[in-house]
Design a protein around this motif. Structure first.
Motif, PDB file in Angstrom:
ATOM      1  N   ILE A 110       0.681  -1.140   0.013  1.00  0.00           N
ATOM      2  CA  ILE A 110       0.140   0.104   0.094  1.00  0.00           C
ATOM      3  C   ILE A 110       0.910   1.232   0.040  1.00  0.00           C
ATOM      4  CG2 ILE A 110      -1.839   1.196   1.201  1.00  0.00           C
ATOM      5  CD1 ILE A 110      -2.429  -1.528   2.703  1.00  0.00           C
ATOM      6  N   VAL A 111       0.905   2.053  -0.995  1.00  0.00           N
ATOM      7  CA  VAL A 111       1.955   3.023  -1.408  1.00  0.00           C
ATOM      8  C   VAL A 111       0.965   4.433  -1.332  1.00  0.00           C
ATOM      9  CG1 VAL A 111       3.773   3.959  -2.563  1.00  0.00           C
ATOM     10  CG2 VAL A 111       3.372   1.547  -2.449  1.00  0.00           C
ATOM     11  N   PRO A 112       1.168   5.168  -0.420  1.00  0.00           N
ATOM     12  CA  PRO A 112       0.371   6.485  -0.571  1.00  0.00           C
ATOM     13  C   PRO A 112       1.049   7.485  -1.410  1.00  0.00           C
ATOM     14  CG  PRO A 112       0.689   5.983   1.723  1.00  0.00           C
ATOM     15  CD  PRO A 112       1.455   4.834   0.834  1.00  0.00           C
ATOM     16  N   ARG A 113       0.480   8.299  -2.155  1.00  0.00           N
ATOM     17  CA  ARG A 113       0.802   9.056  -3.305  1.00  0.00           C
ATOM     18  C   ARG A 113       0.356  10.482  -3.059  1.00  0.00           C
ATOM     19  NH1 ARG A 113       3.185   6.737  -7.882  1.00  0.00           N
ATOM     20  NH2 ARG A 113       3.836   8.609  -7.831  1.00  0.00           N
ATOM     21  N   TRP A 114       1.024  11.424  -3.151  1.00  0.00           N
ATOM     22  CA  TRP A 114       1.056  12.836  -3.376  1.00  0.00           C
ATOM     23  C   TRP A 114       1.399  13.099  -4.887  1.00  0.00           C
ATOM     24  CZ3 TRP A 114       2.226  10.316   0.999  1.00  0.00           C
ATOM     25  CH2 TRP A 114       1.340  10.358   1.920  1.00  0.00           C
ATOM     26  N   ALA A 115       0.722  14.427  -5.387  1.00  0.00           N
ATOM     27  CA  ALA A 115       1.081  15.029  -6.616  1.00  0.00           C
ATOM     28  C   ALA A 115       2.370  15.570  -6.629  1.00  0.00           C
ATOM     29  CB  ALA A 115       0.040  16.126  -7.291  1.00  0.00           C
ATOM     30  N   ASP A 116       2.857  16.162  -5.437  1.00  0.00           N
ATOM     31  CA  ASP A 116       4.000  17.002  -5.325  1.00  0.00           C
ATOM     32  C   ASP A 116       4.961  16.363  -4.571  1.00  0.00           C
ATOM     33  OD1 ASP A 116       3.165  17.022  -2.898  1.00  0.00           O
ATOM     34  OD2 ASP A 116       3.482  19.087  -2.382  1.00  0.00           O
ATOM     35  N   ARG A 117       4.881  14.684  -4.534  1.00  0.00           N
ATOM     36  CA  ARG A 117       6.151  14.323  -4.070  1.00  0.00           C
ATOM     37  C   ARG A 117       6.427  13.135  -4.833  1.00  0.00           C
ATOM     38  NH1 ARG A 117       3.922  12.932   2.311  1.00  0.00           N
ATOM     39  NH2 ARG A 117       3.075  15.095   2.437  1.00  0.00           N
ATOM     40  N   PRO A 118       7.806  12.833  -5.333  1.00  0.00           N
ATOM     41  CA  PRO A 118       7.988  11.888  -6.169  1.00  0.00           C
ATOM     42  C   PRO A 118       8.221  10.557  -5.554  1.00  0.00           C
ATOM     43  CG  PRO A 118       9.951  13.206  -5.656  1.00  0.00           C
ATOM     44  CD  PRO A 118       8.794  13.849  -5.136  1.00  0.00           C
ATOM     45  N   MET A 119       7.839   9.336  -6.187  1.00  0.00           N
ATOM     46  CA  MET A 119       8.008   8.171  -5.601  1.00  0.00           C
ATOM     47  C   MET A 119       9.007   7.534  -5.866  1.00  0.00           C
ATOM     48  SD  MET A 119       5.284   4.912  -5.766  1.00  0.00           S
ATOM     49  CE  MET A 119       5.704   4.155  -7.026  1.00  0.00           C
ATOM     50  N   LYS A 120       9.851   7.062  -4.684  1.00  0.00           N
ATOM     51  CA  LYS A 120      11.089   6.171  -4.860  1.00  0.00           C
ATOM     52  C   LYS A 120      10.803   4.907  -5.647  1.00  0.00           C
ATOM     53  CE  LYS A 120      12.819   8.410  -0.620  1.00  0.00           C
ATOM     54  NZ  LYS A 120      11.411   8.981   0.079  1.00  0.00           N
ATOM     55  N   GLY A 121      11.812   4.379  -6.213  1.00  0.00           N
ATOM     56  CA  GLY A 121      11.597   3.308  -7.068  1.00  0.00           C
ATOM     57  C   GLY A 121      11.545   1.903  -5.927  1.00  0.00           C
ATOM     58  N   HIS A 122      10.777   0.927  -6.640  1.00  0.00           N
ATOM     59  CA  HIS A 122      10.817  -0.335  -5.676  1.00  0.00           C
ATOM     60  C   HIS A 122      12.051  -1.093  -5.610  1.00  0.00           C
ATOM     61  CE1 HIS A 122       9.171  -4.075  -4.371  1.00  0.00           C
ATOM     62  NE2 HIS A 122       9.452  -4.837  -5.369  1.00  0.00           N
ATOM     63  N   GLY A 123      12.611  -1.322  -4.361  1.00  0.00           N
ATOM     64  CA  GLY A 123      13.606  -1.880  -4.429  1.00  0.00           C
ATOM     65  C   GLY A 123      15.090  -0.986  -4.045  1.00  0.00           C
TER      66      GLY A 123
END
Length: 148
Positions: A110-123
Motif C-alpha cells: 500500500i503506497v500512498p501518493r501525493w502529486a508533489d512528492r516523487p515516489m522512490k523506486g521499488h527496491g
C-alpha cells in the motif's frame, strides 16, 4: 527467481513472522500481518502478508487466504487514507523476479501518493528511520476500522 520454485522458509518475511527479525507492526490478527516497509517508496508505505500460507506469488495462494489478505489490504488502505490524507494510493503486488518481486512470500504494498512528492523506486529506496516508521504505524493503526 522464477514463478515456480520451492518456498524458502528463510525469506525475510518468514523470518519476521517467526520473530527472528523485528518489524514495525501496524496490526495483525490470526491470518495476516500489516507492517511498515523499511525501504518505503513513499511516506506510509505498508506491506500486508498472510501468516500461514507459504505461497510465493498470486498463482500459488489459496483462494480463501487470498480473500483474507485482500480484505486486510483494503482495511489497511482505508486507515492509511484517513491517517495520512494522501491524494491517492497504489496497491502493488509483484510476481516473479522479472515481474519486480524481491521477496518471495506473497505480499501486497500500500503506497500512498501525493502529486508533489516523487515516489522512490521499488527496491531502490533508502532504509527509513525506525522511530519515523513507528510514528506512522501508530497513526495508521489509530484509524483502523473494527474487525467484523
Amino acid at each position: 527467481m522464477t514463478l515456480h520454485a520451492p518456498y524458502d522458509p528463510d525469506n525475510i518475511f518468514a523470518k519476521i513472522l517467526r520473530g527472528d527479525i523485528p518489524s514495525v507492526k501496524v496490526w495483525e490478527d490470526e491470518h495476516v500481518l500489516a507492517f511498515m516497509d523499511v525501504f518505503p517508496q513513499s511516506e506510509g508505505h505498508v506491506l500486508v502478508i498472510a501468516k500461514q500460507s507459504t505461497a510465493r506469488n498470486l498463482l500459488e495462494i489459496e483462494p480463501d487466504v487470498l480473500a483474507q489478505v485482500i480484505a486486510a489490504t483494503q482495511r489497511t488502505a482505508r486507515a492509511v487514507e484517513k491517517a495520512l490524507k494522501p491524494e491517492g494510493f497504489q496497491i502493488l503486488q509483484f510476481n516473479g523476479e522479472a515481474g519486480g518481486q524481491t521477496v518471495f512470500h506473497l505480499h501486497f504494498h500500500i503506497v500512498p501518493r501525493w502529486a508533489d512528492r516523487p515516489m522512490k523506486g521499488h527496491g531502490h529506496a533508502p532504509m527509513a528511520d525506525t522511530a519515523v516508521l513507528r510514528s506512522l504505524a501508530e497513526r495508521i493503526a489509530a484509524e483502523l476500522e473494527p474487525l467484523k
